[in-house]
Scaffold this motif. Sequence first.
Motif, PDB file in Angstrom:
ATOM      1  N   THR A  61      -6.881 119.405 -31.784  1.00  0.00           N
ATOM      2  CA  THR A  61      -5.956 120.536 -31.647  1.00  0.00           C
ATOM      3  C   THR A  61      -4.544 120.210 -32.125  1.00  0.00           C
ATOM      4  O   THR A  61      -3.700 121.097 -32.182  1.00  0.00           O
ATOM      5  CB  THR A  61      -5.869 120.992 -30.180  1.00  0.00           C
ATOM      6  OG1 THR A  61      -5.229 119.976 -29.388  1.00  0.00           O
ATOM      7  CG2 THR A  61      -7.257 121.282 -29.612  1.00  0.00           C
ATOM      8  N   LEU A  62      -4.302 118.946 -32.449  1.00  0.00           N
ATOM      9  CA  LEU A  62      -2.978 118.532 -32.922  1.00  0.00           C
ATOM     10  C   LEU A  62      -3.105 118.053 -34.359  1.00  0.00           C
ATOM     11  O   LEU A  62      -4.042 117.311 -34.689  1.00  0.00           O
ATOM     12  CB  LEU A  62      -2.432 117.405 -32.037  1.00  0.00           C
ATOM     13  CG  LEU A  62      -0.978 116.993 -32.278  1.00  0.00           C
ATOM     14  CD1 LEU A  62      -0.024 118.138 -31.947  1.00  0.00           C
ATOM     15  CD2 LEU A  62      -0.625 115.761 -31.447  1.00  0.00           C
ATOM     16  N   LYS A  96       1.633 120.290 -35.917  1.00  0.00           N
ATOM     17  CA  LYS A  96       1.261 121.650 -35.557  1.00  0.00           C
ATOM     18  C   LYS A  96       0.233 121.573 -34.444  1.00  0.00           C
ATOM     19  O   LYS A  96      -0.657 120.726 -34.471  1.00  0.00           O
ATOM     20  CB  LYS A  96       0.691 122.408 -36.766  1.00  0.00           C
ATOM     21  CG  LYS A  96       0.377 123.871 -36.488  1.00  0.00           C
ATOM     22  CD  LYS A  96      -0.075 124.590 -37.757  1.00  0.00           C
ATOM     23  CE  LYS A  96      -0.304 126.068 -37.475  1.00  0.00           C
ATOM     24  NZ  LYS A  96      -0.720 126.806 -38.701  1.00  0.00           N
ATOM     25  N   THR A  97       0.352 122.452 -33.461  1.00  0.00           N
ATOM     26  CA  THR A  97      -0.585 122.461 -32.351  1.00  0.00           C
ATOM     27  C   THR A  97      -1.369 123.767 -32.311  1.00  0.00           C
ATOM     28  O   THR A  97      -0.826 124.831 -32.597  1.00  0.00           O
ATOM     29  CB  THR A  97       0.137 122.229 -31.008  1.00  0.00           C
ATOM     30  OG1 THR A  97      -0.810 122.298 -29.944  1.00  0.00           O
ATOM     31  CG2 THR A  97       1.237 123.248 -30.778  1.00  0.00           C
ATOM     32  N   ASP A  98      -2.643 123.674 -31.969  1.00  0.00           N
ATOM     33  CA  ASP A  98      -3.492 124.861 -31.841  1.00  0.00           C
ATOM     34  C   ASP A  98      -3.441 125.459 -30.439  1.00  0.00           C
ATOM     35  O   ASP A  98      -3.976 126.547 -30.211  1.00  0.00           O
ATOM     36  CB  ASP A  98      -4.952 124.508 -32.157  1.00  0.00           C
ATOM     37  CG  ASP A  98      -5.141 124.070 -33.596  1.00  0.00           C
ATOM     38  OD1 ASP A  98      -4.330 124.463 -34.446  1.00  0.00           O
ATOM     39  OD2 ASP A  98      -6.111 123.322 -33.871  1.00  0.00           O
ATOM     40  N   ILE A  99      -2.830 124.740 -29.512  1.00  0.00           N
ATOM     41  CA  ILE A  99      -2.745 125.192 -28.127  1.00  0.00           C
ATOM     42  C   ILE A  99      -1.317 125.015 -27.622  1.00  0.00           C
ATOM     43  O   ILE A  99      -0.547 124.246 -28.192  1.00  0.00           O
ATOM     44  CB  ILE A  99      -3.725 124.410 -27.219  1.00  0.00           C
ATOM     45  CG1 ILE A  99      -3.409 122.912 -27.276  1.00  0.00           C
ATOM     46  CG2 ILE A  99      -5.172 124.670 -27.617  1.00  0.00           C
ATOM     47  CD1 ILE A  99      -4.235 122.068 -26.324  1.00  0.00           C
ATOM     48  N   ILE A 145       1.360 111.261 -28.321  1.00  0.00           N
ATOM     49  CA  ILE A 145       0.009 110.960 -28.795  1.00  0.00           C
ATOM     50  C   ILE A 145      -0.729 109.962 -27.902  1.00  0.00           C
ATOM     51  O   ILE A 145      -1.963 109.856 -27.961  1.00  0.00           O
ATOM     52  CB  ILE A 145       0.054 110.456 -30.263  1.00  0.00           C
ATOM     53  CG1 ILE A 145      -1.266 110.716 -30.983  1.00  0.00           C
ATOM     54  CG2 ILE A 145       0.436 108.994 -30.341  1.00  0.00           C
ATOM     55  CD1 ILE A 145      -1.587 112.172 -31.178  1.00  0.00           C
ATOM     56  N   ILE A 146      -0.012 109.229 -27.049  1.00  0.00           N
ATOM     57  CA  ILE A 146      -0.701 108.289 -26.156  1.00  0.00           C
ATOM     58  C   ILE A 146      -1.222 108.985 -24.894  1.00  0.00           C
ATOM     59  O   ILE A 146      -1.873 108.343 -24.067  1.00  0.00           O
ATOM     60  CB  ILE A 146       0.195 107.107 -25.740  1.00  0.00           C
ATOM     61  CG1 ILE A 146       1.436 107.590 -24.967  1.00  0.00           C
ATOM     62  CG2 ILE A 146       0.575 106.262 -26.950  1.00  0.00           C
ATOM     63  CD1 ILE A 146       2.289 106.461 -24.412  1.00  0.00           C
ATOM     64  N   ARG A 147      -0.979 110.287 -24.751  1.00  0.00           N
ATOM     65  CA  ARG A 147      -1.569 111.006 -23.630  1.00  0.00           C
ATOM     66  C   ARG A 147      -3.089 110.944 -23.728  1.00  0.00           C
ATOM     67  O   ARG A 147      -3.665 110.922 -24.822  1.00  0.00           O
ATOM     68  CB  ARG A 147      -1.101 112.467 -23.626  1.00  0.00           C
ATOM     69  CG  ARG A 147       0.385 112.630 -23.347  1.00  0.00           C
ATOM     70  CD  ARG A 147       0.781 114.088 -23.425  1.00  0.00           C
ATOM     71  NE  ARG A 147       2.228 114.254 -23.289  1.00  0.00           N
ATOM     72  CZ  ARG A 147       2.873 115.393 -23.464  1.00  0.00           C
ATOM     73  NH1 ARG A 147       2.190 116.497 -23.771  1.00  0.00           N
ATOM     74  NH2 ARG A 147       4.186 115.465 -23.329  1.00  0.00           N
ATOM     75  N   PHE A 153      -4.970 109.769 -31.359  1.00  0.00           N
ATOM     76  CA  PHE A 153      -5.504 110.346 -32.599  1.00  0.00           C
ATOM     77  C   PHE A 153      -5.127 111.817 -32.763  1.00  0.00           C
ATOM     78  O   PHE A 153      -4.937 112.544 -31.783  1.00  0.00           O
ATOM     79  CB  PHE A 153      -7.029 110.234 -32.614  1.00  0.00           C
ATOM     80  CG  PHE A 153      -7.523 108.828 -32.744  1.00  0.00           C
ATOM     81  CD1 PHE A 153      -7.961 108.342 -33.970  1.00  0.00           C
ATOM     82  CD2 PHE A 153      -7.561 107.989 -31.643  1.00  0.00           C
ATOM     83  CE1 PHE A 153      -8.426 107.045 -34.091  1.00  0.00           C
ATOM     84  CE2 PHE A 153      -8.024 106.690 -31.754  1.00  0.00           C
ATOM     85  CZ  PHE A 153      -8.449 106.212 -32.983  1.00  0.00           C
ATOM     86  N   LEU A 154      -5.064 112.275 -34.024  1.00  0.00           N
ATOM     87  CA  LEU A 154      -4.848 113.680 -34.349  1.00  0.00           C
ATOM     88  C   LEU A 154      -5.420 113.957 -35.729  1.00  0.00           C
ATOM     89  O   LEU A 154      -5.603 113.040 -36.535  1.00  0.00           O
ATOM     90  CB  LEU A 154      -3.365 114.043 -34.300  1.00  0.00           C
ATOM     91  CG  LEU A 154      -2.427 113.509 -35.402  1.00  0.00           C
ATOM     92  CD1 LEU A 154      -1.105 114.282 -35.389  1.00  0.00           C
ATOM     93  CD2 LEU A 154      -2.134 112.025 -35.258  1.00  0.00           C
TER      94      LEU A 154
END
Length: 227
Positions: A61-62, A96-99, A145-147, A153-154
Amino acid sequence: MHNRQDFKRSVPTESSKTFNKENNIYYKKTKANDEIQARGRKILNSLNKEEYNKIGSKEDTLHFIFLLGLASKKKTIKVNETRVKDISTPIGVRLKTDIDIEVFHLKEVTKNKDTGIDLTQDVEYKTVKAGVTFDLTLYEFMYLIIRDEYGGFLKVYKKDFYAHLSVKLPAFLRGDAKLPTPTIVFQKENGSARASIIDIDIKTPNGWEIKSEFKRFEPFIKRRKRK
């Protein structure tokens, strides 16, 4: 979901060159690599099934769009053992995020490995809506990104491969830096993320200036006074 075995290791930042019988250079794992992998395995082994399944659950989603670079701070880098000159220094990334997501912004964008980042005082949280592009410094990106839901990853925007966080660790592990140094690496066989870099500054009669679209990053350059 991607196969994580498809990702290259970043070249160790410590002196770790070794020559094989054919006199070709290869890179062995360093103490820093071993230490951080051991920490990672320990964390993974401590997770329950629900926690484990959350890792990487939203990585699709990222999206990585491009790096943000400073043309005023060119440097020479190595790409596949070839020295490439005059590469803009990356200081951030467009995503860009999808959510809908929450990200944090540094109150002082130049906070880095030397200053450290106090997560209780140095940041403020912002909501980014689905479908919106947004810009972060590389350190802001690292904390996003470490969440667990990304797991480092993205997806690369409009591509069928992934990018991931890679960090330079030796100085941090030695105690010479307060944070590791973040970089972004593409899945192997897909080139370098640095090939997708946009300069956010421009040279003017008054010296280097940040383009209007990227005013938030103005502290990264020092303006020259008009003579």
